[in-house]
Motif scaffolding. Structure first.
Motif, PDB file in Angstrom:
ATOM      1  N   ALA A   1     -74.046 -15.216  -1.319  1.00 10.75           N
ATOM      2  CA  ALA A   1     -75.136 -15.391  -1.591  1.00 10.75           C
ATOM      3  C   ALA A   1     -75.416 -17.228  -2.645  1.00 10.75           C
ATOM      4  CB  ALA A   1     -75.402 -15.020  -3.227  1.00 10.75           C
TER       5      ALA A   1
ATOM      6  N   VAL B   1     -80.163  -8.447  -5.149  1.00 12.01           N
ATOM      7  CA  VAL B   1     -80.729  -9.454  -5.338  1.00 12.01           C
ATOM      8  C   VAL B   1     -82.065  -9.222  -6.263  1.00 12.01           C
ATOM      9  CG1 VAL B   1     -82.102 -12.190  -4.822  1.00 12.01           C
ATOM     10  CG2 VAL B   1     -79.937 -11.441  -4.625  1.00 12.01           C
TER      11      VAL B   1
ATOM     12  N   TYR C   1     -78.343 -11.138  -9.680  1.00  9.66           N
ATOM     13  CA  TYR C   1     -77.946 -11.059  -7.869  1.00  9.66           C
ATOM     14  C   TYR C   1     -76.172 -10.379  -8.499  1.00  9.66           C
ATOM     15  CZ  TYR C   1     -74.023 -10.722  -3.563  1.00  9.66           C
ATOM     16  OH  TYR C   1     -73.394 -10.770  -3.004  1.00  9.66           O
TER      17      TYR C   1
ATOM     18  N   CYS D   1     -72.594  -8.899  -6.918  1.00  9.93           N
ATOM     19  CA  CYS D   1     -71.824  -9.268  -5.829  1.00  9.93           C
ATOM     20  C   CYS D   1     -71.646  -7.552  -6.003  1.00  9.93           C
ATOM     21  CB  CYS D   1     -70.970 -10.526  -6.415  1.00  9.93           C
ATOM     22  SG  CYS D   1     -69.945 -10.199  -7.022  1.00  9.93           S
TER      23      CYS D   1
END
Length: 585
Positions: free
Chosen positions: A401, A431, A424, A426
Motif C-alpha cells: 500500500a 482500503v 488502510y 494491512c
C-alpha cells in the motif's frame, strides 16, 4: 460400483452407494481425519503421511481397493462449462484442446455432457483441465496406500451435474452454498439452469457474527453480479450445506437483513431421492461425495486420457519386441545365463567370506552409523527449508500500500470523481475511500474502472448519497490484490526467489533418500528413507515439530491470500461469466 473418496481440507470421506439415474442410495459412510499438515486447500503437502494413514484406515475397515472414484476440490483442476457443436468425440477433443489447453504446459482435458440442444445443434459440456503431473501425484498417492484409482473428478463439476438432475431446484433462481473448512463455494442457478460459480475464503471463525456477515456478503456480491448481467429474476431460494443448524439460522437472519427482498433459506440436509443409510451424517456434510455417485453422461475422464497415452507407449514397445526379436535369441540367452550361473556358483564361497568379513568390520559399522546420523539431520534441515519456502510465498503475497496505489486511484478518478482515502488495514488489505461526483453516469464509470484495475481484488460498492447541493457521495471499500503497488521488476524478483527456494527444497529432500544397506531404515510411500537411530531421535523429532508448527502458522496466510484473489475475480472478471465459466482458484 466402486468406492467414492472425497479429499476435503480436514477429512477423507469414503462412500459406498449407487445411482439409477433418478435416485441416489448411500449404504455406508466412512470418515478419516487427515494427518495434520498433509493437505492444504486440496493440495497434497505430505504424501507419505497421508498414504500411510489411508492404508491403515482401509485395512481397519476392510474397504475395497479397486475401482475407486476420487472427488477433489483442488484449485489446480479448472472447471468450465463449454458449448460445442454436435460432432464426433475426436473432433470434440481437438476443439477443447484448441480452446482450453495451455501449450506451455503438459495438460489433459476431461469432459462429460450436461445438456444437448438438438435444434441449435449444440451440447453443453462440463470440462476439467489439469496438468499431467497433478493427476500422477494423486495416482501415486493411492498406489502407495495399496489402492487402485479409477477416475478423478472435480467436486464442483459433479455437484453441478447432480443439482441439474435433482428436482428440488427446477425452474428456481437460487444459490447453493457449500462450506468446506474455511472455503465457501457458491453455485448460482437461473430458472433451474447453471449460470455461475465461485469459491472464496472465509476470514472469520465459523459460528461468529463475522462469519454470518461473510456469508451475507457473498450472497450480495452474487446478487449485484446478477444485476450487472441483467438477470431479471430475483433470487428466491438459498441452500446452505456444510453448516450446523445454529450457523445456518444465524446466516439466514443476516442474509435477509442485507437483501432488499425476502428469500427462502434452508439447509441442504434431506432430499426425497437421496437416501443415506448411515444416519449420523446427511447430505449437509456429504454433498460432494454424494454428487460423485450420480452417473455422468458420455464421460471422458482425465485419468483415462493419461492412462491411454501410457498404454499406447507400452503397446508400441511390445509390438517392436514381437517383430524384431526371434525365438533363437531366447535360446542363446538361456545358454549364456546357465554358463554364468555355473561360474558364479563356483566362486560363491570365496566371495561370501570376503563380503561377510567386510560387513562385520567394526570400522565399517561405525561409518554407517555416522552416515545415518548425518542423513537424519539432513532430513530435519530439509523440512525447515520447506517451512521457509512457504513463509517466503506468504510474505510475497501481501500487497504494497504505497504511493503507486494512491496515484493509480487518483488517475482512475480523474474527470469522474473526487476521492479521499480514509484508511488502510494491512491485516485484511482493505482500503476505505470516499468519493464524490456530480452525475450518476460518472459514478458508474468510476466504479467500473476501479473494478477493471488489476491492483484490486474486490470492490465493495454500497451505493451513493445525493447531497443538498446535488453532488453524489460514493462509499467504497477496496481490497488490494497481491500485485498492488509492485513494479514488474519486483514481481519478477519475487518469482525468481520463489523458484529458487523451491529448487533448493527439492534438492534438500533428495539428499535424505539415500541410506545404508546395513542400517535399520524404513521406506515411506514417497520413496524417502529415514533413519531409526536412537541417538538422533530427539533431534529429528524436535526439528519435525518446529517445521510442522511453521507450516501450520503459514497455511492460514497462504489460504487468506488465495481466497482473497478468488473473491476478487467474482467482481472484476465478470466478462468470463458470459461463457458460464466456473473458476476455482
Amino acid at each position: 460400483m466402486g468406492l467414492i473418496v472425497y479429499l476435503s481440507n480436514t477429512q477423507v470421506q469414503v462412500l459406498s452407494g449407487n445411482s439409477n439415474g433418478k435416485s441416489v442410495s448411500v449404504s455406508k459412510v466412512y470418515t478419516m481425519e487427515v494427518p495434520e499438515g498433509s493437505l492444504l486447500n486440496g493440495v497434497i503437502m505430505d504424501s507419505g503421511a497421508l498414504s500411510q494413514a489411508m492404508s491403515d484406515f482401509w485395512k481397519e475397515n476392510k474397504l475395497g481397493k479397486k475401482g475407486i472414484k476420487l472427488i477433489v476440490t483442488n484449485p489446480h483442476v479448472a472447471v468450465r462449462m463449454v458449448d460445442v457443436p454436435l460432432q464426433s468425440k475426436k473432433k470434440t477433443e481437438e476443439f477443447l484442446k484448441r480452446e482450453l489447453a495451455d501449450e506451455d504446459k503438459e495438460q489433459v482435458i476431461g469432459f462429460y455432457e450436461i445438456s444437448v440442444d438438438k435444434k441449435a445443434k449444440l451440447k453443453t459440456l462440463c470440462t476439467e483441465v489439469a496438468e499431467v503431473s497433478l493427476i500422477k501425484e494423486y495416482d501415486q498417492l493411492f498406489k502407495a496406500a495399496g489402492l487402485e484409482l479409477n477416475t478423478i473428478n472435480s467436486g464442483i463439476g459433479v455437484t453441478i451435474n447432480f443439482l441439474l438432475k435433482e428436482k428440488s431446484i427446477d425452474n428456481k433462481t437460487c444459490i447453493v452454498m457449500n462450506l468446506d473448512g474455511n472455503t465457501i463455494t457458491s453455485i448460482f442457478f437461473v430458472k433451474g439452469q447453471y449460470y455461475y460459480s465461485t469459491s472464496r475464503r472465509i476470514f472469520n471463525d465459523v459460528g461468529t457474527e463475522g462469519f454470518a456477515r461473510d456469508i451475507a456478503s457473498t450472497v450480495n456480491q452474487i446478487n449485484q453480479f446478477a444485476g450487472s448481467q441483467r438477470v431479471e429474476e430475483q433470487i428466491s431460494d438459498i441452500y446452505l450445506s456444510g453448516m450446523s443448524e445454529a450457523d445456518a439460522i444465524n446466516c439466514s437472519s443476516t442474509i435477509n437483513d442485507s437483501l432488499a427482498y425476502p428469500v427462502q433459506i434452508q439447509r441442504f440436509t434431506n432430499i426425497s431421492n437421496v437416501k443415506i443409510s448411515d444416519g449420523y451424517l446427511s447430505l449437509n456434510e456429504l454433498l460432494y461425495p454424494v454428487a460423485g455417485i450420480v452417473g455422468l453422461k458420455n464421460p471422458t475422464n482425465i485419468m483415462d486420457v493419461v492412462d491411454l497415452s501410457e498404454k499406447k507407449q507400452k503397446a508400441g514397445k511390445a509390438e517392436l519386441i514381437k517383430k524384431f526379436i526371434p525365438y533363437g535369441i531366447t535360446v542363446v540367452v538361456m545358454v549364456i545365463v546357465t554358463i554364468v550361473f555355473a561360474k558364479l556358483n563356483s566362486n560363491a564361497t570365496k566371495e561370501f567370506k570376503k563380503y561377510n568379513s567386510y560387513v562385520k568390520d567394526p570400522y565399517n559399522i561405525n561409518e554407517v552409523l555416522k552416515y545415518d546420523d548425518a542423513a537424519a539431520r539432513a532430513g530435519a534441515y530439509g523440512k525447515h527449508y520447506g517451512s521457509l519456502y512457504i513463509l517466503n510465498q506468504n510474505l510475497n503475497s501481501y500487497p504494497w500500500a504505497n504511493s503507486d496505489v494512491t496515484t493509480k486511484m487518483y488517475k482512475v478518478s480523474k474527470g469522474l470523481a473526487d476521492i479521499e482515502v480514509l484508511s488502510y488495514s494491512c491485516d485484511t488489505g482493505i482500503v476505505e475511500i470516499t468519493a464524490s461526483a456530480n452525475r450518476e453516469e460518472k459514478v458508474n464509470k468510476f466504479v467500473s474502472k476501479l473494478m477493471e484495475d488489476e491492483a484490486f481484488d474486490t470492490i465493495n460498492y454500497t451505493g451513493y448519497t445525493r447531497n443538498e447541493d446535488g453532488s453524489l457521495t460514493i462509499n467504497l471499500t477496496c481490497i488490494l490484490s497481491e500485485i498492488a503497488g509492485k513494479t514488474e521488476e519486483e514481481l519478477a524478483r519475487e518469482k525468481t526467489d520463489k523458484d529458487g527456494v523451491g529448487v533448493a527444497t527439492a534438492e534438500g529432500n533428495d539428499d535424505t533418500t539415500e541410506g545404508s544397506d546395513s542400517s535399520d531404515t524404513t521406506e515411506s510411500s514417497d520413496g524417502n528413507v529415514t533413519s531409526e537411530s536412537s541417538d538422533n531421535s530427539d533431534t529429528a523429532e524436535s526439528s519435525d515439530s518446529s517445521a510442522t508448527d511453521t507450516e501450520n502458522s503459514d497455511s492460514d496466510s497462504a489460504g487468506a491470500t488465495e481466497d482473497s484473489s478468488t473473491s476478487g475475480n467474482t467482481d472484476s472478471e465478470s466478462s468470463d461469466t458470459s461463457n458460464n465459466e466456473s473458476g476455482v482458484e
